[in-house]
Every structure is written in C-alpha cells, then in structure tokens.
Design an enzyme around this catalytic site. Sequence first.
Site, PDB file in Angstrom:
ATOM      1  N   ASN A 143      12.787   7.092   4.017  1.00  0.00           N
ATOM      2  CA  ASN A 143      13.692   6.314   3.161  1.00  0.00           C
ATOM      3  C   ASN A 143      14.796   7.189   2.574  1.00  0.00           C
ATOM      4  OD1 ASN A 143      12.073   3.957   3.401  1.00  0.00           O
ATOM      5  ND2 ASN A 143      10.662   4.834   1.915  1.00  0.00           N
ATOM      6  N   HIS A 196       7.362  -6.461  -3.072  1.00  0.00           N
ATOM      7  CA  HIS A 196       6.677  -5.175  -2.976  1.00  0.00           C
ATOM      8  C   HIS A 196       5.418  -5.135  -3.853  1.00  0.00           C
ATOM      9  CE1 HIS A 196       6.248  -0.753  -3.600  1.00  0.00           C
ATOM     10  NE2 HIS A 196       6.755  -0.687  -2.387  1.00  0.00           N
ATOM     11  N   GLU A 237      13.317  -9.137  -4.211  1.00  0.00           N
ATOM     12  CA  GLU A 237      14.023  -7.924  -3.806  1.00  0.00           C
ATOM     13  C   GLU A 237      15.375  -8.325  -3.236  1.00  0.00           C
ATOM     14  OE1 GLU A 237      11.544  -5.489  -1.157  1.00  0.00           O
ATOM     15  OE2 GLU A 237       9.798  -6.187  -2.247  1.00  0.00           O
ATOM     16  N   SER A 285      11.643  -4.690   1.836  1.00  0.00           N
ATOM     17  CA  SER A 285      11.181  -3.408   2.365  1.00  0.00           C
ATOM     18  C   SER A 285      10.502  -3.548   3.722  1.00  0.00           C
ATOM     19  CB  SER A 285      10.251  -2.732   1.367  1.00  0.00           C
ATOM     20  OG  SER A 285       9.123  -3.533   1.118  1.00  0.00           O
ATOM     21  N   ASP A 307      14.857  -6.369  -7.519  1.00  0.00           N
ATOM     22  CA  ASP A 307      14.528  -4.985  -7.153  1.00  0.00           C
ATOM     23  C   ASP A 307      15.458  -4.557  -6.013  1.00  0.00           C
ATOM     24  OD1 ASP A 307      13.447  -2.584  -6.337  1.00  0.00           O
ATOM     25  OD2 ASP A 307      11.366  -3.285  -6.337  1.00  0.00           O
ATOM     26  N   HIS A 326      15.844  -0.819  -1.820  1.00  0.00           N
ATOM     27  CA  HIS A 326      16.347  -0.472  -0.484  1.00  0.00           C
ATOM     28  C   HIS A 326      17.835  -0.763  -0.320  1.00  0.00           C
ATOM     29  CE1 HIS A 326      12.583   0.744   1.337  1.00  0.00           C
ATOM     30  NE2 HIS A 326      12.021  -0.190   0.587  1.00  0.00           N
ATOM     31  N   LYS A 364      14.714   6.837  -2.878  1.00  0.00           N
ATOM     32  CA  LYS A 364      15.064   6.468  -1.498  1.00  0.00           C
ATOM     33  C   LYS A 364      16.448   7.019  -1.166  1.00  0.00           C
ATOM     34  CE  LYS A 364      11.414   3.274  -1.214  1.00  0.00           C
ATOM     35  NZ  LYS A 364      10.831   2.111  -1.874  1.00  0.00           N
TER      36      LYS A 364
HETATM   37  C1  LIG Z   1       9.614   2.022  -2.736  1.00  0.00           C
HETATM   38  C2  LIG Z   1       9.722   0.802  -3.528  1.00  0.00           C
HETATM   39  C3  LIG Z   1       9.412   0.804  -4.890  1.00  0.00           C
HETATM   40  C4  LIG Z   1       8.750   1.978  -5.566  1.00  0.00           C
HETATM   41  O1  LIG Z   1       9.613   3.020  -5.822  1.00  0.00           O
HETATM   42  P1  LIG Z   1       9.011   4.488  -5.977  1.00  0.00           P
HETATM   43  O2  LIG Z   1      10.082   5.226  -6.683  1.00  0.00           O
HETATM   44  O3  LIG Z   1       8.754   4.987  -4.594  1.00  0.00           O
HETATM   45  O4  LIG Z   1       7.760   4.379  -6.781  1.00  0.00           O
HETATM   46  C5  LIG Z   1       9.654  -0.339  -5.618  1.00  0.00           C
HETATM   47  N1  LIG Z   1      10.125  -1.456  -5.033  1.00  0.00           N
HETATM   48  C6  LIG Z   1      10.403  -1.503  -3.718  1.00  0.00           C
HETATM   49  C7  LIG Z   1      10.932  -2.768  -3.124  1.00  0.00           C
HETATM   50  C8  LIG Z   1      10.206  -0.382  -2.919  1.00  0.00           C
HETATM   51  O5  LIG Z   1      10.444  -0.451  -1.616  1.00  0.00           O
END
Ligand SMILES: *Cc1c(COP(=O)(O)O)cnc(C)c1O
Length: 400
Positions: free
Chosen positions: A45, A131, A178, A182, A207, A210, A241
């Site tokens: 990522n 997620h 999201e 993801s 969220d 990505h 990421k």
């Molecule tokens: C990776 C991810 C997270 C978590 O983030 P980290 O910093 O890795 O704990 C939260 N939400 C989504 C959609 C993700 O893909």
Amino acid sequence: MEPDFSEGLERLRERGLLRELRTVINDNCGEIEFAGNRFVNFASNDYLGLSQHPAVAEAAREAIARYGIGAGASRLITGTHPPHRLLEEKLAAYKNAEASLVFSTGYAAALGIIPALVGAGDIVITDKLAHACLIDGIRLSGAVIRVFPHNHLGKLESHLRWARQHLSSSGRILIVTESVFSMDGDCAPLRSIIQLKNSFGALLLLDEAHATGLVGPGGRGLATALGLDEQIEVRMGTLSKALGVAGGFVVGSRQLISWLINRARSFIYSTAPPPLLCAAAAAALDVVLSEEGEALRATLAARIARLDDGLPNRFQRKNGAGAIFPLILGSEMAALDAASEAREQGLFIPPVRYPTVPKGQARLRATLTSLHSEQHLDRLIQWAQKIDERLARTSTKDSA
Ligand SMILES: *Cc1c(COP(=O)(O)O)cnc(C)c1O
C-alpha cells in the site's frame, strides 16, 4: 494450565486458511525478496514509494535529534510535541477542514472515533465491505448496526427509513463507508449517499484510507475531488498507505475534534504516536503536494491505465478509482492455484479468501505503486492472460 491451540491451528491448516508471517527485503524498486527469491511486489500500500523517500527519512532523523524516539505520555498529559501540532495543521489544510486529530494507527482512529459519535440508542448503517476496523469500532460503540449490500443505495435508503421510524428523538443515525474500497478497489456513490444522508438527517463517516495521497487534485481524496468536503461530518484516513509512514487521522469541524480529544478512548488512553513519525508524515504530505508528488501520481496513473487496458475482460474492474485490482477467480482453489502460478513467474499477488470476501469471490488482490515499471505490468498482464485462457478452456469443457 497451558492453553492448547493445536486443534484450532490444525483445523485452519486443513482448510488451507492457516496464515504465517513472511519477512521480506524491500529495496524500494517495486520488487521484494523473501525465501531466497525475488518477486514483483503487487501487495504493497506504499502507493507512491514514500516509505523510503529521502526527504521523509531525513525529517524523521531530524525529529529524532530534537525529540528522541518515544512521546513519553499520552497526548492529553505531556505527549503532545510540536510535530503533532504541525502535522495536524497540515492535515486540516490538506483536507479543507477546520481541524484534525492524529491517532497511532488508522485502526485506532476507527476504534476511537465511532464510539465517541454513537452509542446505545443510536443506529449505524454501514456498507457490507467496510473495513474490519470500522466494523470493530461500530461493535464497540454498542449502537444498533444495519448493513447494506456493497454500494446498494436502495438498501441504504430502506435502512435509513427504518432507522428514522425506530430511533428515539435524541438518537443519532451514522452512515459509515469507505471512498475507495480496500478489497474491491471501486468507489462509493458518494453524491447519492450524501443526498440520502441529508434527507434522513443522518451523519456520515467516510474512510479515505485508500484514496488519501492518490485520488483527486493533490491526492486529497474522493470527497475533495467531488467538492463534497463540507457535506461530510467526519473524514478519516491513514498515514500508513500512500503517505508511507504510520498513524491514522480524522478531519472535521473544530467542535468535532474537541469532542474526540475528550471522548475517543484510543486517543486518550494510549501513548502519543512518536514525534518522529508525525514529522515524517508531515514531510510526506509536503512531497505529496509537490511537483514530485504530482509526477509520482502521474506515473502511477500510467501504470493503472496500462493494466486497465491490458487485462482480459473477466478481470476488468468496475468503477475503479484507486490502485487496487481485484482479480476475481471464484473458488478458493482457483485463487490459490492462480497465486502459486504467479509466484512461479516471480509475481507476488496475495490471494484473498472467505471470510475477508464472500464465498465464491475468492480473488487475488493486486495493488500497483509508482515504483512499478512498465515491464512489471506487462508480466502481470501476461500471467492474467494465461489464467484467462485456461479458465476459458475449462468453462467450454464444462458446458460441452
Ligand atoms: C488500512 C486501512 C485502515 C487501517 O489503517 P492503519 O493505519 O493501517 O491501521 C483503515 N481503514 C481502511 C479502509 C484501511 O484499508
């Protein structure tokens, strides 16, 4: 008495679901080494390769020289250092928000934010593919949860209608989704979700894990790209990421951030993230916003276009926005076979199986980064064509 996990582990092994760690050597060229072999890395990522960017590393070194390693206490005690504030100011400006707050991880952000917003007596409506950290945050909140099929606006609307009928006058409705998903790599119908949210008087938590750093002008994310920042109450993301560092964040109104400082338990009861990581993330944001960042996104966009063009029909993604390609094989066995064939060709593309994705949708999940070369992509395309031809042969045999 020693707890005994042997039976549980054996059961996982029998079902092909036992997972183990692998240690990789990553020299930041789109390839990794493990078990003595070299692979093109389609499982990172670190979308823009910033995890090893010299300016990001230098910012971390400078911060170590000034602040050391650990933060020393939680943020509310004596754990807030200048890099925390600097990063939060930059994030708020980056996302066109009044304020922001940084957490140790994205996971911790979700676990802290959601229970601070809703609790018993409230209703959360979420996408089936949200997620795990969002699901865990919702469960922890104690709110009633309603799930709608992935991106299904009709079902979202009927849940909203149901929620309005069953909610007490003081209750809240929170929609959680999201922007770029993801596992499927597609994006949420954000405009329509916001229309529904507004007409039912709900709140939205988006969220952008990505999308941040990648999608839209400056990589500010899908909401900003669509001009919807001000219509979304709570936006979160991760620093781990595209920004290549570690940590989670939320942006929103000043009032929201003050509330979270007082109520988000994963923020309050945990030592602050190391200042060096905040300094590094701030430097990564500078890169993301620079001409160099623009060029990195352009390289990645070119790689994405090459794959979108070259993949056989069966693997074409729908509504893709980020750098995630779900290559859906169907059965678990088909996915495992395709993954081992990829490994033989020196390509590392991890399989994703039930329960992470629904049964019958086992897949390989390829993520692209700006570190990939055109040759890397061509090798992926050749592998996909071979798999496609084999699947086409077996399906004609089946129907004969
Ligand atoms: C990776 C991810 C997270 C978590 O983030 P980290 O910093 O890795 O704990 C939260 N939400 C989504 C959609 C993700 O893909």
